[in-house]
Design an enzyme around this catalytic site. Structure first.
Site, mmCIF file in Angstrom:
data_model
loop_
_atom_site.group_PDB
_atom_site.id
_atom_site.type_symbol
_atom_site.label_atom_id
_atom_site.label_comp_id
_atom_site.label_asym_id
_atom_site.label_seq_id
_atom_site.Cartn_x
_atom_site.Cartn_y
_atom_site.Cartn_z
ATOM 1 N N GLU A 1 0.848 -1.195 0.000
ATOM 2 C CA GLU A 1 0.000 0.000 0.000
ATOM 3 C C GLU A 1 0.885 1.247 0.000
ATOM 4 O O GLU A 1 1.849 1.326 0.756
ATOM 5 C CB GLU A 1 -0.917 -0.036 1.233
ATOM 6 C CG GLU A 1 -1.571 1.274 1.613
ATOM 7 C CD GLU A 1 -2.458 1.890 0.528
ATOM 8 O OE1 GLU A 1 -3.174 1.139 -0.170
ATOM 9 O OE2 GLU A 1 -2.424 3.121 0.378
ATOM 10 N N ALA B 1 -22.641 0.736 1.785
ATOM 11 C CA ALA B 1 -23.768 -0.187 1.938
ATOM 12 C C ALA B 1 -23.373 -1.539 1.370
ATOM 13 O O ALA B 1 -23.004 -1.645 0.193
ATOM 14 C CB ALA B 1 -24.998 0.357 1.207
ATOM 15 N N ARG C 1 -20.620 13.865 0.770
ATOM 16 C CA ARG C 1 -20.866 12.695 1.634
ATOM 17 C C ARG C 1 -20.123 12.842 2.949
ATOM 18 O O ARG C 1 -19.093 13.494 3.018
ATOM 19 C CB ARG C 1 -20.445 11.409 0.932
ATOM 20 C CG ARG C 1 -18.953 11.314 0.844
ATOM 21 C CD ARG C 1 -18.398 10.313 -0.125
ATOM 22 N NE ARG C 1 -18.826 8.959 0.005
ATOM 23 C CZ ARG C 1 -18.030 7.915 -0.213
ATOM 24 N NH1 ARG C 1 -16.744 8.093 -0.486
ATOM 25 N NH2 ARG C 1 -18.475 6.703 -0.138
ATOM 26 N N ASP D 1 -11.816 -1.264 -8.278
ATOM 27 C CA ASP D 1 -11.903 -0.055 -9.110
ATOM 28 C C ASP D 1 -10.805 0.003 -10.172
ATOM 29 O O ASP D 1 -10.965 0.691 -11.178
ATOM 30 C CB ASP D 1 -11.824 1.201 -8.230
ATOM 31 C CG ASP D 1 -13.182 1.595 -7.661
ATOM 32 O OD1 ASP D 1 -14.125 0.778 -7.739
ATOM 33 O OD2 ASP D 1 -13.300 2.723 -7.137
ATOM 34 N N VAL E 1 -17.775 -1.602 -3.913
ATOM 35 C CA VAL E 1 -17.135 -2.477 -2.925
ATOM 36 C C VAL E 1 -17.661 -3.908 -3.079
ATOM 37 O O VAL E 1 -16.892 -4.876 -3.004
ATOM 38 C CB VAL E 1 -17.402 -1.947 -1.502
ATOM 39 C CG1 VAL E 1 -17.176 -3.021 -0.455
ATOM 40 C CG2 VAL E 1 -16.533 -0.738 -1.229
HETATM 41 C C1 LIG Z 1 -19.844 8.670 -3.129
HETATM 42 C C2 LIG Z 1 -19.537 7.208 -3.212
HETATM 43 C C3 LIG Z 1 -20.367 6.288 -2.597
HETATM 44 C C4 LIG Z 1 -20.125 4.908 -2.711
HETATM 45 N N1 LIG Z 1 -20.965 4.033 -2.090
HETATM 46 C C5 LIG Z 1 -20.765 2.701 -2.248
HETATM 47 C C6 LIG Z 1 -21.662 1.756 -1.641
HETATM 48 O O1 LIG Z 1 -22.607 2.129 -0.938
HETATM 49 N N2 LIG Z 1 -21.456 0.430 -1.862
HETATM 50 C C7 LIG Z 1 -20.407 -0.012 -2.615
HETATM 51 O O2 LIG Z 1 -20.275 -1.217 -2.774
HETATM 52 N N3 LIG Z 1 -19.521 0.861 -3.176
HETATM 53 C C8 LIG Z 1 -19.671 2.199 -3.014
HETATM 54 N N4 LIG Z 1 -18.803 3.070 -3.577
HETATM 55 C C9 LIG Z 1 -17.683 2.551 -4.396
HETATM 56 C C10 LIG Z 1 -16.471 2.148 -3.576
HETATM 57 O O3 LIG Z 1 -16.084 3.221 -2.767
HETATM 58 C C11 LIG Z 1 -15.283 1.752 -4.473
HETATM 59 O O4 LIG Z 1 -15.725 0.934 -5.521
HETATM 60 C C12 LIG Z 1 -14.251 0.963 -3.634
HETATM 61 O O5 LIG Z 1 -13.753 1.761 -2.605
HETATM 62 C C13 LIG Z 1 -13.103 0.469 -4.503
HETATM 63 O O6 LIG Z 1 -12.178 -0.247 -3.700
HETATM 64 P P1 LIG Z 1 -10.741 -0.603 -4.259
HETATM 65 O O7 LIG Z 1 -10.046 -1.299 -3.149
HETATM 66 O O8 LIG Z 1 -10.865 -1.271 -5.579
HETATM 67 O O9 LIG Z 1 -10.074 0.807 -4.560
HETATM 68 P P2 LIG Z 1 -9.651 1.976 -3.559
HETATM 69 O O10 LIG Z 1 -10.572 2.066 -2.408
HETATM 70 O O11 LIG Z 1 -9.453 3.199 -4.406
HETATM 71 O O12 LIG Z 1 -8.244 1.506 -2.974
HETATM 72 C C14 LIG Z 1 -7.070 1.550 -3.745
HETATM 73 C C15 LIG Z 1 -5.873 1.500 -2.799
HETATM 74 O O13 LIG Z 1 -4.689 1.416 -3.585
HETATM 75 C C16 LIG Z 1 -3.742 2.332 -3.082
HETATM 76 N N5 LIG Z 1 -2.879 2.704 -4.209
HETATM 77 C C17 LIG Z 1 -3.211 3.462 -5.287
HETATM 78 N N6 LIG Z 1 -2.176 3.569 -6.119
HETATM 79 C C18 LIG Z 1 -1.165 2.844 -5.566
HETATM 80 C C19 LIG Z 1 0.180 2.587 -5.962
HETATM 81 N N7 LIG Z 1 0.688 3.093 -7.111
HETATM 82 N N8 LIG Z 1 0.956 1.802 -5.173
HETATM 83 C C20 LIG Z 1 0.435 1.276 -3.998
HETATM 84 N N9 LIG Z 1 -0.815 1.519 -3.566
HETATM 85 C C21 LIG Z 1 -1.602 2.295 -4.357
HETATM 86 C C22 LIG Z 1 -4.565 3.481 -2.540
HETATM 87 O O14 LIG Z 1 -3.847 4.264 -1.600
HETATM 88 C C23 LIG Z 1 -5.739 2.738 -1.926
HETATM 89 O O15 LIG Z 1 -5.477 2.351 -0.600
HETATM 90 C C24 LIG Z 1 -19.001 4.447 -3.453
HETATM 91 C C25 LIG Z 1 -18.136 5.369 -4.062
HETATM 92 C C26 LIG Z 1 -18.394 6.740 -3.939
HETATM 93 C C27 LIG Z 1 -17.459 7.692 -4.594
#
Ligand SMILES: Cc1cc2nc3c(=O)[nH]c(=O)nc-3n(C[C@H](O)[C@H](O)[C@H](O)COP(=O)(O)OP(=O)(O)OC[C@H]3O[C@@H](n4cnc5c(N)ncnc54)[C@H](O)[C@@H]3O)c2cc1C
Length: 381
Positions: A36, A49, A181, A290, A303
């Site tokens: 990370e 949610a 939010r 994502d 999520v």
């Molecule tokens: C307003 C809003 C409301 C939402 N509500 C919901 C909901 O109710 N239910 C739901 O299921 N989803 C919801 N989502 C979507 C959800 O937030 C995302 O889909 C989810 O957080 C994605 O998780 P992730 O681990 O793929 O990415 P991220 O949470 O973006 O995590 C990526 C991680 O990688 C790290 N990183 C990035 N680049 C590097 C690098 N080069 N080297 C090392 N580490 C790195 C970052 O620091 C971070 O810790 C919502 C999103 C928004 C914007």
């Protein structure tokens, strides 16, 4: 994994998707490390949610008891028009009573981190490069160090560095919507298990309890002509938010007023997604969460889909007899996941348009909620 040396997997990104992958892979007997970029694991102060399809995956990861303890089960749901009158919709076109749980994002991250073997997560490691050949893959970090692995998983979010080693680089797409939010203490008159959404022309407002019902998560979605940089930390101005919902149900005004009070918080967030990618993998590298399928939150699935990815991928990698089988597992993962997540990505865009036209033409969510990603992946092994 069968006999012999365990598969070595590196996950880049310690968000909810990356940690879920770490837990799922370690439970499958795989040697996994999560890198990370931040100095500490952490999440924004907001709720998420969890839907039935995501909760099913969390049960596989062994965190159901923690979710029930720290989350807030939404025993009732209500979809309303701007003035508070009920919005017409079919039962499956909104979150279903008793089947969703709201949780603080930091609580979910902590529950997952607690399930990882000590030493799995290495913070302060920003990935800057990737190479691979027939014998293995190498991830490079800004620290000047590098690690090698049999498989690398890019769970590094919407601005994924690793995505550029799979497809041509492209910018995320701004949706024309900004979300305000944050969290407020739950007012005594707001039921501890109620999820509410108000829909209107070009705007909608969502509220649900988290942290055992002590806090309320709110999200106000409003149109914006200027593309705001996607960010977790930009403060959201409660006065601007109040103006957007001034003539709506007074319950919304009360929640917005609490943002400036004790225990209230607010962030502003530009809403971006990407068109579905043509592929997720290249040799020993694949994408998750994502990084693979950023989506608008209008089906609440970002999520939940990342959790499905994590369990499906670990199930397939866990079935490899040796590192030589890993490319088969990555191909099977991509074939299983890409079509479904593309449907959810595009469905999220459509559902947002439905919310912003007073609840017309909302998505029937049964195909999303009833799916078991573990069973689908296990059937391929
Ligand atoms: C307003 C809003 C409301 C939402 N509500 C919901 C909901 O109710 N239910 C739901 O299921 N989803 C919801 N989502 C979507 C959800 O937030 C995302 O889909 C989810 O957080 C994605 O998780 P992730 O681990 O793929 O990415 P991220 O949470 O973006 O995590 C990526 C991680 O990688 C790290 N990183 C990035 N680049 C590097 C690098 N080069 N080297 C090392 N580490 C790195 C970052 O620091 C971070 O810790 C919502 C999103 C928004 C914007």
């Amino acid at each position: 994994m069968g006999e012999g040396v365990p598969l070595r997997v590196v996950v880049v990104g310690g968000g909810i998707g990356g940690l879920a992958a770490g837990v799922a892979l370690s439970r499958a007997g795989i040697d996994v490390h999560v890198y990370e970029q931040a100095q500490q694991l952490g999440e924004v102060g907001a709720g998420v949610a969890l839907a039935p399809n995501g909760l099913r995956m969390l049960a596989r990861l062994g965190v159901s008891a923690g979710i029930e303890r720290l989350g807030a089960r939404h025993v009732s749901t209500r979809l309303s028009l701007a003035d508070g009158r009920p919005a017409r919709h079919e039962p499956h076109q909104f979150a279903q009573a008793g089947r969703n749980v709201g949780i603080h994002r930091a609580d979910l991250l902590t529950l997952l981190a607690e399930r990882l073997p000590v030493g799995t997560v290495r913070t302060g490691h920003r990935c800057t490069g990737f190479t691979q050949d027939a014998s293995g893959a190498t991830v490079e970090f800004a620290t000047g160090t590098a690690v090698s692995a049999d498989v690398v998983i890019g769970a590094d979010g919407i601005h994924s560095v690793l995505q550029e080693f799979v497809v041509e680089p492209a910018e995320p797409v701004f949706s024309g919507v900004v979300a305000y939010r944050g969290l407020v203490p739950r007012p005594a008159e707001y039921p501890a298990g109620l999820m509410r959404m108000w829909v209107g022309e070009r705007k909608h407002f969502l509220v649900f309890p988290v942290r055992a019902g002590r806090l309320l998560n709110y999200v106000g979605f409003v149109p914006s002509g200027t593309s705001v940089r996607e960010s977790w930390s930009a403060p959201g101005d409660p006065v601007a938010l109040a103006a957007q919902f001034a003539d709506w149900d007074p319950v919304i005004g009360d929640i917005i007023a609490a943002i400036s009070g004790p225990g209230g918080s607010g962030f502003q967030w530009g809403m971006y997604d990407r068109a579905p990618l043509p592929r997720w993998s290249s040799g020993r590298l694949t994408l998750l969460g994502d990084a693979a399928h950023p989506m608008l939150p209008h089906l609440g699935q970002g999520v939940n889909q990342a959790l499905e990815d994590a369990v499906a991928l670990a199930t397939l990698l866990g079935a490899c007899a040796s590192a030589a089988d890993a490319p088969w597992a990555l191909t099977a993962y991509e074939e299983l996941r890409r079509g479904r997540t593309a449907r959810v990505q595009l469905g999220s865009r459509r559902n947002g348009a439905g919310y912003d036209s007073s609840g017309s033409q909302l998505t029937d969510r049964r195909w999303i909620y009833e799916y078991d990603a573990w069973a689908e992946a296990a059937a391929l092994t």
